[in-house]
Write a protein that holds these residues in place. Structure first.
Motif, PDB file in Angstrom:
ATOM      1  N   ASN A 141       0.841  -1.059   0.044  1.00  0.00           N
ATOM      2  CA  ASN A 141      -0.194  -0.107  -0.047  1.00  0.00           C
ATOM      3  C   ASN A 141       0.927   1.270  -0.173  1.00  0.00           C
ATOM      4  OD1 ASN A 141       0.853   0.422   2.868  1.00  0.00           O
ATOM      5  ND2 ASN A 141      -1.046  -0.963   3.315  1.00  0.00           N
ATOM      6  N   GLN A 142       0.269   2.448  -0.085  1.00  0.00           N
ATOM      7  CA  GLN A 142       1.055   3.687  -0.084  1.00  0.00           C
ATOM      8  C   GLN A 142       1.772   3.818   0.998  1.00  0.00           C
ATOM      9  OE1 GLN A 142       1.090   5.277  -3.007  1.00  0.00           O
ATOM     10  NE2 GLN A 142      -0.095   7.254  -2.518  1.00  0.00           N
TER      11      GLN A 142
ATOM     12  N   PRO B  52      -5.371  -0.533  10.230  1.00  0.00           N
ATOM     13  CA  PRO B  52      -6.002   0.735   9.422  1.00  0.00           C
ATOM     14  C   PRO B  52      -5.814   0.528   8.052  1.00  0.00           C
ATOM     15  CG  PRO B  52      -3.878   1.148  10.721  1.00  0.00           C
ATOM     16  CD  PRO B  52      -4.309   0.080  11.023  1.00  0.00           C
ATOM     17  N   GLU B  54      -5.523   1.278   4.103  1.00  0.00           N
ATOM     18  CA  GLU B  54      -4.322   2.228   3.361  1.00  0.00           C
ATOM     19  C   GLU B  54      -4.935   1.762   1.744  1.00  0.00           C
ATOM     20  OE1 GLU B  54      -1.523   4.331   3.184  1.00  0.00           O
ATOM     21  OE2 GLU B  54      -2.492   4.658   5.189  1.00  0.00           O
ATOM     22  N   PRO B  55      -4.694   2.943   0.990  1.00  0.00           N
ATOM     23  CA  PRO B  55      -4.809   2.813  -0.387  1.00  0.00           C
ATOM     24  C   PRO B  55      -3.701   2.147  -1.137  1.00  0.00           C
ATOM     25  CG  PRO B  55      -4.406   5.247   0.065  1.00  0.00           C
ATOM     26  CD  PRO B  55      -4.547   4.603   1.268  1.00  0.00           C
ATOM     27  N   ALA B  57      -0.627   0.758  -3.224  1.00  0.00           N
ATOM     28  CA  ALA B  57       0.614   1.968  -3.672  1.00  0.00           C
ATOM     29  C   ALA B  57       0.627   2.357  -4.960  1.00  0.00           C
ATOM     30  CB  ALA B  57       1.820   0.766  -3.606  1.00  0.00           C
ATOM     31  N   SER B  62       4.305  10.802  -5.777  1.00  0.00           N
ATOM     32  CA  SER B  62       5.347  11.128  -4.776  1.00  0.00           C
ATOM     33  C   SER B  62       5.180  12.159  -3.800  1.00  0.00           C
ATOM     34  CB  SER B  62       6.796  11.565  -5.511  1.00  0.00           C
ATOM     35  OG  SER B  62       6.393  12.505  -6.394  1.00  0.00           O
ATOM     36  N   TYR B  64       3.215  11.608  -1.622  1.00  0.00           N
ATOM     37  CA  TYR B  64       2.737  11.005  -0.445  1.00  0.00           C
ATOM     38  C   TYR B  64       3.829  11.239   0.624  1.00  0.00           C
ATOM     39  CZ  TYR B  64       0.882   7.347   2.446  1.00  0.00           C
ATOM     40  OH  TYR B  64       0.291   6.607   3.424  1.00  0.00           O
ATOM     41  N   PRO B  66       5.998   9.708   3.525  1.00  0.00           N
ATOM     42  CA  PRO B  66       6.263   8.643   3.928  1.00  0.00           C
ATOM     43  C   PRO B  66       6.328   8.374   5.446  1.00  0.00           C
ATOM     44  CG  PRO B  66       7.994   9.440   2.874  1.00  0.00           C
ATOM     45  CD  PRO B  66       7.254  10.587   2.975  1.00  0.00           C
ATOM     46  N   LYS B  67       5.833   7.377   6.106  1.00  0.00           N
ATOM     47  CA  LYS B  67       5.745   7.378   7.411  1.00  0.00           C
ATOM     48  C   LYS B  67       6.182   5.837   7.631  1.00  0.00           C
ATOM     49  CE  LYS B  67       3.319   9.482  10.996  1.00  0.00           C
ATOM     50  NZ  LYS B  67       2.727   8.912  12.233  1.00  0.00           N
ATOM     51  N   PRO B  68       7.241   5.521   8.428  1.00  0.00           N
ATOM     52  CA  PRO B  68       7.880   4.170   8.740  1.00  0.00           C
ATOM     53  C   PRO B  68       7.203   3.713   9.906  1.00  0.00           C
ATOM     54  CG  PRO B  68       9.343   5.667   9.632  1.00  0.00           C
ATOM     55  CD  PRO B  68       8.271   6.654   8.767  1.00  0.00           C
ATOM     56  N   GLU B  69       7.294   2.329  10.236  1.00  0.00           N
ATOM     57  CA  GLU B  69       6.841   1.795  11.289  1.00  0.00           C
ATOM     58  C   GLU B  69       7.231   2.394  12.484  1.00  0.00           C
ATOM     59  OE1 GLU B  69       4.616  -0.183  11.710  1.00  0.00           O
ATOM     60  OE2 GLU B  69       5.060  -2.371  11.306  1.00  0.00           O
ATOM     61  N   TRP B  70       6.430   2.682  13.349  1.00  0.00           N
ATOM     62  CA  TRP B  70       6.763   3.534  14.603  1.00  0.00           C
ATOM     63  C   TRP B  70       7.992   3.226  15.351  1.00  0.00           C
ATOM     64  CZ3 TRP B  70       7.611   1.385  19.319  1.00  0.00           C
ATOM     65  CH2 TRP B  70       7.193   0.334  19.582  1.00  0.00           C
ATOM     66  N   TYR B  71       8.559   2.046  15.509  1.00  0.00           N
ATOM     67  CA  TYR B  71       9.801   1.865  16.012  1.00  0.00           C
ATOM     68  C   TYR B  71      10.957   2.289  15.096  1.00  0.00           C
ATOM     69  CZ  TYR B  71       8.529  -2.590  13.714  1.00  0.00           C
ATOM     70  OH  TYR B  71       8.049  -3.674  12.606  1.00  0.00           O
ATOM     71  N   PHE B  72      10.657   2.757  13.886  1.00  0.00           N
ATOM     72  CA  PHE B  72      11.801   3.532  13.064  1.00  0.00           C
ATOM     73  C   PHE B  72      11.844   5.035  13.229  1.00  0.00           C
ATOM     74  CE2 PHE B  72      11.892  -0.770  10.803  1.00  0.00           C
ATOM     75  CZ  PHE B  72      13.051  -1.197  11.437  1.00  0.00           C
ATOM     76  N   PHE B  76      14.170   8.536  11.934  1.00  0.00           N
ATOM     77  CA  PHE B  76      13.985   9.395  10.920  1.00  0.00           C
ATOM     78  C   PHE B  76      13.885  10.600  11.425  1.00  0.00           C
ATOM     79  CE2 PHE B  76      11.639   8.024   6.872  1.00  0.00           C
ATOM     80  CZ  PHE B  76      12.305   6.689   6.875  1.00  0.00           C
ATOM     81  N   LEU B  79      17.565  11.701  12.055  1.00  0.00           N
ATOM     82  CA  LEU B  79      18.068  12.209  10.791  1.00  0.00           C
ATOM     83  C   LEU B  79      17.706  13.644  10.454  1.00  0.00           C
ATOM     84  CD1 LEU B  79      18.080   9.045   8.400  1.00  0.00           C
ATOM     85  CD2 LEU B  79      19.880  10.184   9.648  1.00  0.00           C
TER      86      LEU B  79
END
Ligand code: HEM
Lengths: 219, 469
Positions: A141-142, B52, B54-55, B57, B62, B64, B66-72, B76, B79
């Protein structure tokens, strides 16, 4: 009758020795913080079991990955439950493994003779994070797509070989079907194989050296 | 480590074991209880929180964020903050590679690096305090992850951004330096070094937490807007129907039956195959249909709709349209129960409201032309506010209680002529085919009653039901 059967099996399998070695171990007086390691193990097994069920319907191709997840969530009986457990289990596993590490650190259990147990443990932590990273892409997904794009880009900052690492992870210059199949095989074959091997070694070492005692004033 | 130390450790351990317990049955029950509790928590999370949506991919979108998994997230954020530093911030690999690698190698080799033989907390203050500061900074960075780092007009960081930098970078960095310095002074200061370290870690942690709390109060984290995600087939069909009515009706008609395009500039009289026919439904697979919508039929007159080719539709949305077409027009498919969305029509004497009756009607019949970027006399209809406040003839379009309001006239098939010049000002609406009478009635009654937005307002306007005798 049961006794006879047990004796027969014991003679061939060594059940009694097994019992002595695995379950009937002496331990220092412990407390609830000592359960985090086995909780990590439980979560690993649960992730394995739910993952195997998800595999029945999941298709690792950009065209069908998303739809196969939708199918699991909406059409398969209890598919939502299995995926829900796998999803939240991943989060909880990272958390539990990390807190397990903190407790081992705080009680100084990594000191002689348990140094190797710790070193293998750090490997387990990294592999667990690797499982999270590779699994995140699979629903295609996105969120997954762009987080992975950025995540693999970070590797590009390595001096000299950065580009190479990024394209090795992605299987090309951009995220594509190849990336998905790489992440997929890492997520279901390579990392779990490494994880189970290292967990085996970890637990062997724990049995060999015994659970450490909580430090007291003289330690 | 010398042999005598090792021996002492083993002897101590044997003594502890004497006073200890057995794995089975003394302690294993705790493991089982915790595992079972974890399992319960997971089942509850899966049931009541779920995963949750999500649409799908969309490699071309571009924009969008980006939001990684919370534990990373903490990495982010680290950085991002590091990149704000002058000069050194440009050398990306220091933060992206060098620092994480040093931390990891340190973690791996911890048992070899930490030569301290002592295990009790009071004699390991350096290790413990460094870890406390590290973990608190991880938590702080995670909490700050969705608060943006901003600069003001002059290019300086805003106050909340500076506070973030202190909480996430400077305070922990300073704390590590002080802790390490105190570690070197242990010989001189003795017990007091440990106490100073504990104070340093405590004060630094409090400072980080206080700064973070203040930033979160000053700049509430941005709410991410929910994207439409249709899960089940009926939801997808409904979503697809709405999208079809916005994007496709002008050429293919409400029901895909159009064979000759009318009223579309540049395509007047173009012959199209009715896309609801068996011909189309039987010969085109879902993938082919999605591709046609995605790439368009350029040489024949249908523009591309996929974002990647300059259109507005993402892959999920195109998928919904295809699902809608398939279930509505393919006679081999059975439409699942509850899938067809009907536009509610007010009962006899009931006053319609925007919320319940008008919004879906307008969405279906008017929004395809009355949205930004289309020719429509600047009359936009995507929200309640817009309907009442836009349009070249905004004062005459919608007038509460006036049967001569332009909107009422045009939906009843009348044309509005320019009072001065006498030429056509507004055609009938929708231009090609009028709506079914019950919808015309609904829209008319809404304007006559004064355009209530919410259902409760409409109810207040409805004549009280006659009292029972
Ligand atoms: C998949 C992840 C892991 C699993 C399944 C696992 C499993 C276990 C189990 C079952 C125990 C014994 C019970 C306990 O003390 O809690 C244990 C102990 C231990 N673990 Fe882990 N562990 C994992 C990750 C880690 C990590 C990340 C570290 C540290 C970096 C680590 C270091 C240790 C050490 C040093 C011990 C010995 C503790 C003692 O004797 O008191 N483990 N582990």
């Amino acid at each position: 009758m049961w006794k006879k059967l047990f004796d027969w099996l014991d003679e061939r399998l060594g059940l009694n020795d097994l019992y002595k070695a695995t379950l009937d171990r002496p331990e220092p007086k412990g407390n609830w913080w000592n359960t985090l390691g086995s909780a990590s193990l439980f979560l690993f097994l649960l992730q394995g079991a739910t993952g195997i069920f998800l595999m029945v319907y999941y298709t690792p191709s950009p065209d069908h990955a998303y739809d196969s997840i939708q199918y699991i969530m909406n059409e398969v009986a209890f598919g939502w439950l299995i995926r829900g457990i796998h999803h939240w289990g991943a989060t909880l596993m990272v958390l539990v493994v990390f807190i397990h590490m903190l407790r081992v650190f705080i009680t100084a259990s990594y000191k002689y003779p348990r140094e190797l147990t710790w070193i293998i443990g750090v490997g387990l932590l990294l592999l667990t994070l690797g499982m999270g990273f590779t699994g995140y892409l699979l629903p295609w997904n996105q969120r997954a797509f762009w987080a992975t794009t950025v995540g693999t880009e970070i590797a590009g900052a390595v001096p000299f070989i950065g580009e190479f690492i990024t394209s090795a992870l992605r299987g090309g210059s951009d995220l594509s079907a190849l990336t998905l199949s790489r992440f997929f095989s890492a997520h279901i074959w390579m990392l779990p194989a490494l994880l189970s091997g290292l967990i085996g070694a970890h637990i062997y070492l724990i049995m060999r050296h015994g659970e450490s005692a909580f430090p007291d004033k003289d330690d | 480590m010398r042999e005598e130390h090792k021996k002492a450790i083993h002897e101590k351990y044997q003594r502890v074991l004497q006073k200890g317990e057995r794995f089975w049955p003394d302690s294993i029950y705790k493991d089982l209880i915790i595992s079972f509790a974890i399992f319960l928590v997971l089942v509850l999370l899966a049931t009541f929180v779920g995963v949750p949506g999500e649409p799908k991919a969309d490699p071309s979108d571009s924009s969008y964020v980006p939001k990684p998994e919370w534990y990373f997230l903490f990495l982010f954020k680290f950085l991002a903050m590091y990149g704000q530093l002058p000069a050194i911030g440009k050398v990306e690999w220091i933060a992206a590679i060098l620092i994480p690698v040093v931390v990891l190698v340190g973690l791996f080799l911890l048992p070899l690096l930490d030569r301290n033989l002592k295990r009790h907390y009071s004699r390991r203050t350096l290790a413990l305090t460094v870890m406390v500061v590290f973990v608190v900074s991880m938590i702080v960075l995670t909490l700050l992850a969705s608060t943006p780092l901003l600069a003001d007009d002059t290019g300086r960081m805003t106050l909340p951004t500076q506070m973030q930098m202190w909480a996430g970078l400077f305070v922990p960095a300073a704390a590590y330096v002080v802790l390490a310095g105190l570690g070197l002074l242990v010989k001189k200061l003795g017990e007091r070094a440990g106490q100073a370290q504990a104070w340093t870690a405590g004060v630094a942690s409090l400072a980080m937490i206080a700064l973070t709390a203040a930033v979160l109060v000053m700049v509430p984290p941005v709410e991410v807007e929910e994207v439409l995600v249709a899960g089940t087939i009926p939801e997808q069909i409904t979503a697809g129907q709405d999208l079809y009515f916005i994007h496709c009706v002008e050429c293919h008609g409400d029901d895909g039956t159009v064979t000759v395009i009318a009223g579309v500039e540049g395509l007047e009289g173009t012959v199209v195959s009715p896309i609801n026919s068996q011909d189309v439904m039987y010969t085109f697979t879902d993938d082919t249909l999605a591709n046609i919508i995605n790439y368009g039929q350029q040489d024949l007159g249908m523009q591309p709709f996929g974002v990647a080719y300059g259109g507005e539709l993402g892959p999920s949305e195109i998928g919904y349209i295809v699902t809608f077409m398939r279930y509505s027009w393919d006679d081999r498919m059975e439409i699942p129960e509850g899938a067809v969305s009907t536009i509610p029509v007010p009962a006899e004497g009931e006053v319609p409201s925007y919320e319940i009756h008008i919004q879906p009607l307008v969405q279906r019949y008017c929004v395809s032309c009355h949205r930004a970027g289309k020719e429509n006399n600047n009359f936009l209809m995507t929200s309640y506010q817009e309907i009442l406040t836009t349009g070249d003839n905004v004062d005459l379009n919608i007038v509460a209680g006036d049967m001569e309001a332009y909107l009422i006239l045009v939906i009843n098939g009348q044309q509005i002529l320019d009072p001065a010049m006498g030429d056509l000002l507004v055609d009938q609406m929708p231009p090609t085919r009028l709506m079914p009478p019950e919808y015309i009635d609904s829209l008319t009654r809404w304007i006559m009653a004064g355009m209530p937005e919410m259902a409760v307002e409409a109810q207040a306007l409805s004549p009280a039901p006659a009292a029972a005798p």
